[in-house]
Design a protein around this motif. Structure first.
Motif, PDB file in Angstrom:
ATOM      1  N   ALA A  81       8.181  -0.981   2.886  1.00  0.00           N
ATOM      2  CA  ALA A  81       7.914   0.202   2.064  1.00  0.00           C
ATOM      3  C   ALA A  81       6.640  -0.001   1.274  1.00  0.00           C
ATOM      4  CB  ALA A  81       9.088   0.484   1.121  1.00  0.00           C
ATOM      5  N   ILE A  82       6.187   1.084   0.645  1.00  0.00           N
ATOM      6  CA  ILE A  82       5.064   1.056  -0.285  1.00  0.00           C
ATOM      7  C   ILE A  82       5.473   1.864  -1.515  1.00  0.00           C
ATOM      8  CG2 ILE A  82       2.660   1.708  -0.699  1.00  0.00           C
ATOM      9  CD1 ILE A  82       2.201   1.494   2.313  1.00  0.00           C
ATOM     10  N   ASP A  83       5.260   1.299  -2.684  1.00  0.00           N
ATOM     11  CA  ASP A  83       5.559   1.988  -3.934  1.00  0.00           C
ATOM     12  C   ASP A  83       4.301   1.969  -4.796  1.00  0.00           C
ATOM     13  OD1 ASP A  83       6.902   3.235  -6.016  1.00  0.00           O
ATOM     14  OD2 ASP A  83       7.749   1.376  -6.797  1.00  0.00           O
ATOM     15  N   LEU A  84       3.797   3.142  -5.149  1.00  0.00           N
ATOM     16  CA  LEU A  84       2.662   3.255  -6.064  1.00  0.00           C
ATOM     17  C   LEU A  84       3.173   3.903  -7.342  1.00  0.00           C
ATOM     18  CD1 LEU A  84      -0.332   2.996  -6.748  1.00  0.00           C
ATOM     19  CD2 LEU A  84      -0.699   5.226  -5.649  1.00  0.00           C
ATOM     20  N   HIS A  85       3.149   3.168  -8.443  1.00  0.00           N
ATOM     21  CA  HIS A  85       3.777   3.595  -9.688  1.00  0.00           C
ATOM     22  C   HIS A  85       2.747   3.630 -10.807  1.00  0.00           C
ATOM     23  CE1 HIS A  85       7.464   2.999 -12.568  1.00  0.00           C
ATOM     24  NE2 HIS A  85       6.918   4.183 -12.670  1.00  0.00           N
ATOM     25  N   HIS A  86       2.561   4.798 -11.390  1.00  0.00           N
ATOM     26  CA  HIS A  86       1.704   4.950 -12.575  1.00  0.00           C
ATOM     27  C   HIS A  86       2.611   4.912 -13.795  1.00  0.00           C
ATOM     28  CE1 HIS A  86      -2.024   6.794 -14.552  1.00  0.00           C
ATOM     29  NE2 HIS A  86      -1.155   6.534 -15.525  1.00  0.00           N
ATOM     30  N   ILE A  87       2.561   3.821 -14.532  1.00  0.00           N
ATOM     31  CA  ILE A  87       3.404   3.642 -15.709  1.00  0.00           C
ATOM     32  C   ILE A  87       2.631   4.101 -16.942  1.00  0.00           C
ATOM     33  CG2 ILE A  87       4.729   1.995 -17.081  1.00  0.00           C
ATOM     34  CD1 ILE A  87       4.846   0.226 -14.560  1.00  0.00           C
ATOM     35  N   SER A  88       3.244   4.973 -17.720  1.00  0.00           N
ATOM     36  CA  SER A  88       2.592   5.563 -18.885  1.00  0.00           C
ATOM     37  C   SER A  88       3.150   4.982 -20.179  1.00  0.00           C
ATOM     38  CB  SER A  88       2.788   7.091 -18.870  1.00  0.00           C
ATOM     39  OG  SER A  88       2.341   7.661 -20.086  1.00  0.00           O
ATOM     40  N   GLY A  89       2.265   4.735 -21.114  1.00  0.00           N
ATOM     41  CA  GLY A  89       2.678   4.242 -22.415  1.00  0.00           C
ATOM     42  C   GLY A  89       3.051   5.336 -23.386  1.00  0.00           C
ATOM     43  N   GLU A  90       3.274   6.539 -22.889  1.00  0.00           N
ATOM     44  CA  GLU A  90       3.586   7.667 -23.765  1.00  0.00           C
ATOM     45  C   GLU A  90       5.066   7.742 -24.113  1.00  0.00           C
ATOM     46  OE1 GLU A  90       2.061  11.065 -21.771  1.00  0.00           O
ATOM     47  OE2 GLU A  90      -0.048  10.473 -22.010  1.00  0.00           O
ATOM     48  N   VAL A 115      13.711  -5.049  -3.965  1.00  0.00           N
ATOM     49  CA  VAL A 115      14.433  -6.277  -4.280  1.00  0.00           C
ATOM     50  C   VAL A 115      13.998  -7.328  -3.271  1.00  0.00           C
ATOM     51  CG1 VAL A 115      16.417  -5.139  -5.333  1.00  0.00           C
ATOM     52  CG2 VAL A 115      16.412  -5.550  -2.877  1.00  0.00           C
ATOM     53  N   PRO A 116      14.127  -8.600  -3.603  1.00  0.00           N
ATOM     54  CA  PRO A 116      13.666  -9.656  -2.686  1.00  0.00           C
ATOM     55  C   PRO A 116      14.370  -9.583  -1.335  1.00  0.00           C
ATOM     56  CG  PRO A 116      14.112 -10.562  -4.867  1.00  0.00           C
ATOM     57  CD  PRO A 116      14.623  -9.148  -4.881  1.00  0.00           C
ATOM     58  N   ASN A 117      13.601  -9.911  -0.284  1.00  0.00           N
ATOM     59  CA  ASN A 117      14.186 -10.087   1.045  1.00  0.00           C
ATOM     60  C   ASN A 117      13.478 -11.258   1.718  1.00  0.00           C
ATOM     61  OD1 ASN A 117      11.732  -9.113   1.955  1.00  0.00           O
ATOM     62  ND2 ASN A 117      12.560  -7.320   2.982  1.00  0.00           N
ATOM     63  N   ASP A 118      13.511 -11.333   3.041  1.00  0.00           N
ATOM     64  CA  ASP A 118      12.948 -12.488   3.731  1.00  0.00           C
ATOM     65  C   ASP A 118      11.458 -12.366   3.997  1.00  0.00           C
ATOM     66  OD1 ASP A 118      13.111 -10.469   5.581  1.00  0.00           O
ATOM     67  OD2 ASP A 118      14.083 -11.657   7.152  1.00  0.00           O
ATOM     68  N   LYS A 119      10.801 -11.387   3.380  1.00  0.00           N
ATOM     69  CA  LYS A 119       9.359 -11.205   3.550  1.00  0.00           C
ATOM     70  C   LYS A 119       8.663 -11.244   2.187  1.00  0.00           C
ATOM     71  CE  LYS A 119       9.782  -8.296   7.674  1.00  0.00           C
ATOM     72  NZ  LYS A 119       9.488  -6.967   8.262  1.00  0.00           N
ATOM     73  N   PRO A 120       7.409 -11.691   2.137  1.00  0.00           N
ATOM     74  CA  PRO A 120       6.668 -11.649   0.877  1.00  0.00           C
ATOM     75  C   PRO A 120       6.310 -10.213   0.496  1.00  0.00           C
ATOM     76  CG  PRO A 120       5.236 -12.345   2.667  1.00  0.00           C
ATOM     77  CD  PRO A 120       6.619 -12.274   3.236  1.00  0.00           C
ATOM     78  N   THR A 121       6.045 -10.015  -0.773  1.00  0.00           N
ATOM     79  CA  THR A 121       5.642  -8.708  -1.295  1.00  0.00           C
ATOM     80  C   THR A 121       4.244  -8.839  -1.887  1.00  0.00           C
ATOM     81  OG1 THR A 121       7.940  -8.184  -1.813  1.00  0.00           O
ATOM     82  CG2 THR A 121       6.256  -6.844  -2.866  1.00  0.00           C
ATOM     83  N   PHE A 122       3.371  -7.892  -1.536  1.00  0.00           N
ATOM     84  CA  PHE A 122       1.983  -7.932  -1.974  1.00  0.00           C
ATOM     85  C   PHE A 122       1.672  -6.691  -2.810  1.00  0.00           C
ATOM     86  CE2 PHE A 122       2.347 -10.171   2.032  1.00  0.00           C
ATOM     87  CZ  PHE A 122       1.614 -11.336   1.837  1.00  0.00           C
ATOM     88  N   GLY A 123       0.551  -6.751  -3.531  1.00  0.00           N
ATOM     89  CA  GLY A 123       0.143  -5.562  -4.264  1.00  0.00           C
ATOM     90  C   GLY A 123      -0.977  -5.835  -5.243  1.00  0.00           C
ATOM     91  N   THR A 172       2.827  -1.745  -4.837  1.00  0.00           N
ATOM     92  CA  THR A 172       3.643  -2.796  -4.247  1.00  0.00           C
ATOM     93  C   THR A 172       3.837  -2.484  -2.765  1.00  0.00           C
ATOM     94  OG1 THR A 172       4.822  -2.875  -6.355  1.00  0.00           O
ATOM     95  CG2 THR A 172       5.734  -4.147  -4.550  1.00  0.00           C
ATOM     96  N   VAL A 173       3.602  -3.482  -1.904  1.00  0.00           N
ATOM     97  CA  VAL A 173       3.566  -3.244  -0.464  1.00  0.00           C
ATOM     98  C   VAL A 173       4.364  -4.321   0.276  1.00  0.00           C
ATOM     99  CG1 VAL A 173       2.091  -2.924   1.552  1.00  0.00           C
ATOM    100  CG2 VAL A 173       1.238  -2.298  -0.718  1.00  0.00           C
ATOM    101  N   ARG A 174       5.224  -3.858   1.192  1.00  0.00           N
ATOM    102  CA  ARG A 174       5.873  -4.743   2.155  1.00  0.00           C
ATOM    103  C   ARG A 174       5.773  -4.072   3.518  1.00  0.00           C
ATOM    104  NH1 ARG A 174      10.955  -6.892  -0.828  1.00  0.00           N
ATOM    105  NH2 ARG A 174      11.942  -5.045   0.022  1.00  0.00           N
ATOM    106  N   LEU A 175       4.945  -4.616   4.406  1.00  0.00           N
ATOM    107  CA  LEU A 175       4.690  -4.013   5.706  1.00  0.00           C
ATOM    108  C   LEU A 175       5.380  -4.792   6.808  1.00  0.00           C
ATOM    109  CD1 LEU A 175       0.860  -3.269   5.463  1.00  0.00           C
ATOM    110  CD2 LEU A 175       2.737  -1.667   5.104  1.00  0.00           C
ATOM    111  N   PRO A 176       5.768  -4.106   7.898  1.00  0.00           N
ATOM    112  CA  PRO A 176       6.245  -4.832   9.077  1.00  0.00           C
ATOM    113  C   PRO A 176       5.112  -5.652   9.681  1.00  0.00           C
ATOM    114  CG  PRO A 176       5.982  -2.495   9.557  1.00  0.00           C
ATOM    115  CD  PRO A 176       5.781  -2.649   8.085  1.00  0.00           C
ATOM    116  N   LYS A 177       5.464  -6.648  10.484  1.00  0.00           N
ATOM    117  CA  LYS A 177       4.490  -7.595  11.015  1.00  0.00           C
ATOM    118  C   LYS A 177       3.358  -6.903  11.756  1.00  0.00           C
ATOM    119  CE  LYS A 177       4.191 -11.734  13.924  1.00  0.00           C
ATOM    120  NZ  LYS A 177       4.962 -12.704  14.764  1.00  0.00           N
ATOM    121  N   GLU A 178       3.667  -5.871  12.526  1.00  0.00           N
ATOM    122  CA  GLU A 178       2.644  -5.230  13.359  1.00  0.00           C
ATOM    123  C   GLU A 178       1.630  -4.425  12.553  1.00  0.00           C
ATOM    124  OE1 GLU A 178       6.281  -2.488  13.364  1.00  0.00           O
ATOM    125  OE2 GLU A 178       5.868  -4.648  13.437  1.00  0.00           O
ATOM    126  N   LEU A 179       1.911  -4.200  11.258  1.00  0.00           N
ATOM    127  CA  LEU A 179       0.996  -3.429  10.406  1.00  0.00           C
ATOM    128  C   LEU A 179       0.329  -4.276   9.325  1.00  0.00           C
ATOM    129  CD1 LEU A 179       3.070  -0.136   9.904  1.00  0.00           C
ATOM    130  CD2 LEU A 179       1.207  -0.551  11.525  1.00  0.00           C
TER     131      LEU A 179
END
Length: 232
Positions: A104-113, A183-191, A207-214
């Motif tokens: 998956a890919i999650d792009l999160h804009h966190i606001s301090g408001e 949540v953690p799984n058997d692959k690293p998470t990048f971002g 935050t990005v976790r891609l399948p091997k072919e991508l």
């Protein structure tokens, strides 16, 4: 200029023009309402033709990013800010996707408001942007004990004092899953985390976790956020 030379010049300019990525509008789910997907035709990016043929531009009502073609997407807003979530699996109308274990890919804009967003920003600053901690805590009015220093097993790469790329190893809690819906799984998470404002008032976390072919698309996705920060 001769007719032939003019045709060659025009053709050359067309070949050198940035390729267009298909535009994919994403429905957004808020805490009380649903927002329809925005509409557009395409978005240009400085990519090779080969890479452009594997990517699309996904956009919710508030934020967008480059990601693998053919994925499902949903925008969201919650008590901490807003974002967009993408997966190769159908999203099935689920607006928040908590505790997601797959690619998956999650792009999160966190606001301090608001209170929760303020605490998340202060915690992130304490973890990976310590030079800004004093000003962030003062601006965000956070009155709580904060963890100090990066997660022990994370790998960090600073692009600037406000931009840091991260890698969280498999089966480990780190920045890659503490500031996303993963949540953690058997692959690293990048971002990448990007601190916005002076003093800091917003935080953008990809935050990005891609399948091997991508996996070859990972640096392109991260670079696009560093350059465009979720804006078209």
């Amino acid at each position: 200029m001769s007719t032939i030379a003019l045709i060659v010049a025009i053709s050359s300019r067309g070949q050198n023009a940035p390729p267009s990525l298909p535009f994919v509008g994403c429905i957004s789910y808020g805490q009380a309402e649903k927002v329809e997907a925005p509409k557009a035709v395409s978005v240009k990016r400085s990519l090779s033709r080969h890479d452009a043929g594997r990517l699309a531009y996904y956009k919710s009502a508030e934020i967008g990013l480059v990601a693998p073609m053919g994925w499902s997407c949903e925008g969201y807003s919650d008590s901490s800010g807003w974002g967009i979530f993408l997966s190769p699996e159908p999203t099935k109308g689920e607006p928040r996707w908590p505790n997601f274990k797959g690619s998956a890919i999650d792009l999160h804009h966190i606001s301090g408001e608001n209170g929760y967003g303020s605490f998340q920003i202060a915690e992130a600053v304490s973890r990976v942007f310590p030079p800004f901690l004093t000003s962030a805590v003062r601006r965000l009015a956070v009155d709580a004990d904060l963890p100090r220093g990066p997660y022990p097993t994370d790998r960090l790469r600073y692009r600037s004092s406000r931009v840091v790329e991260f890698e969280t190893p498999p089966q480990i809690v780190g920045f890659g899953n503490d500031f996303s819906r993963f949540v953690p799984n058997d692959k690293p998470t990048f971002g990448v985390a990007i601190l916005i404002g002076n003093p800091p008032e917003h935080l953008l976390v990809l935050t990005v976790r891609l399948p091997k072919e991508l996996q070859s698309l990972l640096p392109l996705i991260i670079k696009d956020i560093e350059q465009h920060r979720g804006e078209n």
